[in-house]
Motif scaffolding. Sequence first.
Motif, mmCIF file in Angstrom:
data_model
loop_
_atom_site.group_PDB
_atom_site.id
_atom_site.type_symbol
_atom_site.label_atom_id
_atom_site.label_comp_id
_atom_site.label_asym_id
_atom_site.label_seq_id
_atom_site.Cartn_x
_atom_site.Cartn_y
_atom_site.Cartn_z
ATOM 1 N N UNK A 181 0.892 -0.995 0.000
ATOM 2 C CA UNK A 181 0.107 -0.067 -0.050
ATOM 3 C C UNK A 181 0.745 1.274 -0.079
ATOM 4 N N UNK A 182 0.548 2.365 -0.654
ATOM 5 C CA UNK A 182 1.194 3.658 -0.618
ATOM 6 C C UNK A 182 0.099 4.684 -0.482
ATOM 7 N N UNK A 183 0.675 6.062 -0.737
ATOM 8 C CA UNK A 183 -0.074 7.213 -0.488
ATOM 9 C C UNK A 183 -1.363 7.089 -1.493
ATOM 10 N N UNK A 184 -1.318 6.540 -2.663
ATOM 11 C CA UNK A 184 -2.337 6.622 -3.665
ATOM 12 C C UNK A 184 -3.304 5.509 -3.209
ATOM 13 N N UNK A 185 -3.052 4.633 -2.840
ATOM 14 C CA UNK A 185 -3.823 3.576 -2.358
ATOM 15 C C UNK A 185 -4.559 3.798 -1.135
ATOM 16 N N UNK A 186 -4.039 4.585 -0.260
ATOM 17 C CA UNK A 186 -4.706 5.129 0.946
ATOM 18 C C UNK A 186 -5.814 6.248 0.435
ATOM 19 N N UNK A 187 -5.218 7.005 -0.288
ATOM 20 C CA UNK A 187 -6.189 8.076 -0.630
ATOM 21 C C UNK A 187 -7.518 7.634 -1.605
ATOM 22 N N UNK A 188 -7.281 6.803 -2.198
ATOM 23 C CA UNK A 188 -8.296 6.074 -2.856
ATOM 24 C C UNK A 188 -9.239 5.603 -1.709
ATOM 25 N N UNK A 189 -8.819 4.798 -0.831
ATOM 26 C CA UNK A 189 -9.762 4.267 0.096
ATOM 27 C C UNK A 189 -10.410 5.236 0.753
ATOM 28 N N UNK A 190 -9.641 6.507 1.126
ATOM 29 C CA UNK A 190 -10.432 7.557 1.928
ATOM 30 C C UNK A 190 -11.381 8.091 0.883
ATOM 31 N N UNK A 191 -11.349 8.443 -0.135
ATOM 32 C CA UNK A 191 -12.138 8.906 -1.386
ATOM 33 C C UNK A 191 -13.350 8.003 -1.299
ATOM 34 N N UNK A 192 -13.214 6.760 -1.464
ATOM 35 C CA UNK A 192 -14.472 5.957 -1.426
ATOM 36 C C UNK A 192 -15.197 5.905 -0.222
ATOM 37 N N UNK A 193 -14.547 5.984 1.256
ATOM 38 C CA UNK A 193 -15.508 6.261 2.341
ATOM 39 C C UNK A 193 -16.060 7.706 2.444
ATOM 40 N N UNK A 194 -15.142 8.574 1.849
ATOM 41 C CA UNK A 194 -16.118 9.839 1.919
ATOM 42 C C UNK A 194 -16.941 10.071 0.979
ATOM 43 N N UNK A 195 -16.966 9.559 -0.265
ATOM 44 C CA UNK A 195 -17.961 9.237 -1.396
ATOM 45 C C UNK A 195 -19.319 8.520 -0.602
#
Length: 608
Positions: free
Chosen positions: A312-326
């Motif tokens: 996992x990297x920053x992009x991976x975690x950013x995508x997870x956060x974006x999905x949760x936020x969405x």
Amino acid sequence: MTTALSRTTLLTLLAAMLWAALMMAGRPPAAVPDPGSSAAVAALTSRPADWAAGAVPAGFVTDLGYAPRLERGRLVNPTGSCSSPVPLPAEFEGPCRQHDLGYDLLRHAAHRGGALPTAARQQLDAQLVASARASCNGRQGISHGWCSAWADIAGFFVRANSVRQHDSAPLPEDALSRSATGAGALTLVGGAGTLVLGGVRLRRRVDWSRLTVRMSDLAPRVSGASAAVAGFAVSIAPGHLPHGPVLQGGLTAVLVGASVLLVRALRPGTARLVARGRSWALVGVLAMALATLGWAQPALSSRRLAIGLPPTDLTWWATVGAVVGAAWLAVRSLRWGWSRRGTAWRPAAVIAIASTAVFSGGPVHGVATAPEDRVLLQSSPVGAVRVYAEMRGGEVPGDRAERAADDLVQAGGLEREHVVIAVPTGSGWINPQVVAGLEERFGSQVATVGMQYDDAPSWVSYLVRREDAVGATAQLFDAVTERVRELPADQRPQVHVHGESLGATAGQAIFGGPDTRRAHEVCSVLWTGTPGDHRVGLPREAAVANDDDPVVHASPRDLLLPPGDGRPWVPVLSAVHEAADLVGSLDVPDGNGHRYGPDTADRLETCP
């Protein structure tokens, strides 16, 4: 303002109607994909470069004007490049040239009159992202993270364009396609204009002098924040199969939401903490969240590295956060819309139309295709026999089985040493990796025959059409073995049966035990990824099941009872993770989850 808003809405609806009409005016797809191009794309995306070079169709050089070349372990278009409006990392040059070659194979197939299935372009786009990310491995630290991020960004825009073109061959767009693109753009612009004008109108109606917001009102309750952190923690463990960021984000959103709702239902009706006590409590919750994230990062990375996925990297975690936020925004929007359901349908309709327009344009005659990788319709690179009977209108399964057996005889399949009856999944898919493994093991002395019995997703067939799968498999087995019995005893090939997933379930059902007639007519059987890990009990029966395959190991009893196989287990929670594992069971490398590679064929037993 009201007149302008009404005109914009009307124009948006008219553009959407025009776009829909143009999209429905497509041309019929090609009936038969070009087999040479299909085999070349399959080799380019799943085989070594030298193997792919040997699979390039004979007429490719004449049609495209160049010969593919091997460069640094890749088969590429030597004149290709990354056609990006912004500079990309230099490491992407090789993956881009490989991707260009793949697109040229799609064009070659279209020129030959047999455009490839949509899955072919999807596989090429996925390979571009994977190759670009792999090319970043020479970098370290932040540089590696940025390189990987650019790979994902480039892949996103490539996929967006492919979706816009319906995953068809990337040919010059015709007038109909350009009209659809224009209508879609008008819909998108009109929808955006409607939202902007509506926002301006709303802003003018709000008395901002009466609105006061305190930061303390925006902060969550301590109990709710603590529940969210707990939900995040349990979305990481007890997990078994690593997920992509989108699926992990969805799982996290579900478990965070469930945790918050559970705490809200159990929370006594007491007042919130106030002032300094609340502030310190929220600081403690923030510390818990950071500690949980610090634990989750290495835990998930090690789990992914163990099966050959990148950490996992920053992009991976950013995508997870974006999905949760969405997900949070979607739930809040639905609650808001339901409370104002009398008037909210208008902006909701505009948003839906504008979103749909994103997928407009491109070749409206994009090919709608059968399931991916109909491997038995492609020629064998080693001269083995491949026979596959697809579904035809008005044809009953018995006639289809007879057609498959006749085609097997005509192709010389009964003259080979081994005949493998491959039972497909519900959609008609047969694992191309297993077929490749059989041919690597037996060479030209193997014939593989399969027959489609359904065109629905495999899980649908498993739940509601299992008897159809069993009946069709029995008819194919009987048709093939009947022709084998007509040969002299010393000239008969060894008959084997292979089934994967639902195919394994259907294959097992035709035997019913070791003493049936069919059990004496088969040399050996091989089951991979059998739901529930069932067996028949035949003398030469082999079963392959990955330790983390949820199709094999997951069961409804896991809701309340431990599986007894040593895996981590928590009541109910483990079942939720297993449901997510089922969704992502194919998004992993071969040998993990519900993916089985060519080495599976080595487990097939032979007769003396």
